[in-house]
Design a protein around this motif. Structure first.
Motif, short mmCIF file in Angstrom:
data_model
loop_
_atom_site.label_atom_id
_atom_site.label_comp_id
_atom_site.label_asym_id
_atom_site.label_seq_id
_atom_site.Cartn_x
_atom_site.Cartn_y
_atom_site.Cartn_z
N PRO A 11 0.80 -1.22 0.00
CA PRO A 11 0.00 0.00 0.00
C PRO A 11 0.84 1.28 0.00
N ARG A 12 1.99 1.27 0.65
CA ARG A 12 2.85 2.46 0.67
C ARG A 12 3.33 2.82 -0.74
N GLU A 13 3.53 1.80 -1.59
CA GLU A 13 3.94 2.05 -2.97
C GLU A 13 2.80 2.68 -3.77
N LEU A 14 1.58 2.30 -3.46
CA LEU A 14 0.42 2.93 -4.08
C LEU A 14 0.34 4.40 -3.67
N ILE A 15 0.55 4.67 -2.41
CA ILE A 15 0.54 6.05 -1.89
C ILE A 15 1.62 6.87 -2.58
N GLU A 16 2.81 6.30 -2.72
CA GLU A 16 3.92 7.00 -3.39
C GLU A 16 3.58 7.30 -4.85
N ALA A 17 2.95 6.35 -5.53
CA ALA A 17 2.57 6.56 -6.93
C ALA A 17 1.54 7.68 -7.06
N GLU A 53 -7.33 11.32 -4.23
CA GLU A 53 -7.23 11.73 -2.83
C GLU A 53 -7.97 10.76 -1.92
N GLU A 54 -9.16 10.33 -2.35
CA GLU A 54 -9.93 9.36 -1.56
C GLU A 54 -9.21 8.01 -1.48
N LEU A 55 -8.64 7.59 -2.60
CA LEU A 55 -7.89 6.32 -2.62
C LEU A 55 -6.67 6.41 -1.71
N ARG A 56 -5.97 7.52 -1.76
CA ARG A 56 -4.79 7.72 -0.91
C ARG A 56 -5.18 7.64 0.57
N GLU A 57 -6.27 8.30 0.92
CA GLU A 57 -6.73 8.28 2.31
C GLU A 57 -7.09 6.86 2.76
N MET A 58 -7.78 6.11 1.89
CA MET A 58 -8.12 4.72 2.24
C MET A 58 -6.85 3.89 2.45
N ALA A 59 -5.84 4.09 1.61
CA ALA A 59 -4.59 3.33 1.73
C ALA A 59 -3.87 3.69 3.03
N GLU A 61 -5.17 4.83 5.78
CA GLU A 61 -5.96 4.35 6.92
C GLU A 61 -6.20 2.85 6.89
N ASN A 62 -5.59 2.17 5.93
CA ASN A 62 -5.73 0.71 5.80
C ASN A 62 -7.20 0.30 5.65
N ARG A 63 -7.93 1.02 4.81
CA ARG A 63 -9.34 0.74 4.58
C ARG A 63 -9.61 0.33 3.13
N LEU A 64 -8.65 -0.27 2.48
CA LEU A 64 -8.84 -0.67 1.08
C LEU A 64 -9.82 -1.85 1.01
N PRO A 65 -10.74 -1.81 0.05
CA PRO A 65 -11.70 -2.91 -0.07
C PRO A 65 -11.02 -4.18 -0.59
N PRO A 66 -11.70 -5.32 -0.48
CA PRO A 66 -11.15 -6.56 -1.03
C PRO A 66 -10.95 -6.42 -2.54
N LYS A 67 -10.03 -7.20 -3.09
CA LYS A 67 -9.68 -7.08 -4.52
C LYS A 67 -10.88 -7.15 -5.45
N THR A 97 -4.08 -0.10 -12.23
CA THR A 97 -3.67 -1.51 -12.31
C THR A 97 -3.12 -1.99 -10.98
N MET A 98 -2.28 -1.18 -10.36
CA MET A 98 -1.71 -1.55 -9.07
C MET A 98 -2.83 -1.75 -8.05
N TYR A 99 -3.75 -0.81 -7.97
CA TYR A 99 -4.84 -0.87 -7.00
C TYR A 99 -5.78 -2.03 -7.27
N GLU A 100 -6.17 -2.20 -8.51
CA GLU A 100 -7.19 -3.20 -8.82
C GLU A 100 -6.67 -4.62 -8.90
N ARG A 101 -5.38 -4.80 -9.25
CA ARG A 101 -4.90 -6.15 -9.49
C ARG A 101 -3.60 -6.55 -8.80
N GLN A 102 -2.76 -5.59 -8.47
CA GLN A 102 -1.42 -5.96 -8.04
C GLN A 102 -1.06 -5.43 -6.65
N LEU A 103 -2.04 -5.26 -5.80
CA LEU A 103 -1.79 -4.77 -4.44
C LEU A 103 -1.91 -5.91 -3.45
#
Length: 105
Positions: A11-17, A53-59, A61-67, A97-103
């Protein structure tokens, strides 16, 4: 960023991206507001920014939905003719792609 095909990202790599593309996106928004020609309309670019911004906040706060429940709306709008500066668009596709498939879960 170039995504590696079989890598699972943290998730930190998603935030960085997201952080990496956000400055470029904000500059495009400001340029369109000033009347500088370029790709995308203000409302389209602001929609993408808000979704990131919403995606970053979810990441954070560790609130990402299931894949199987992960999807970003902006990718659908690209197929409907929304245009974004090509360099930014590539980064946005990589984030999706990272969020939907490779996280990692």
């Amino acid at each position: 960023m170039v995504l590696k095909r079989n890598k699972l990202y943290e998730p930190r790599e998603l935030i960085e991206a997201i952080d990496n593309v956000m400055h470029e996106l904000e500059k495009e928004i400001e340029d369109r507001k000033k009347g500088v020609p370029g790709y995308g309309k203000v409302n389209q670019l602001e929609f993408i920014k808000k979704e990131l911004e919403e995606l970053r906040e979810m990441a954070i706060e560790n609130r990402l939905p299931p894949k199987n429940k992960r999807a970003l709306q902006y990718t659908w709008f690209f197929t409907d003719g929304w245009e974004v500066e090509p360099k930014i668009e590539r980064k946005l596709w990589d984030i999706a792609t990272m969020y939907e498939r490779q996280l990692k879960d």
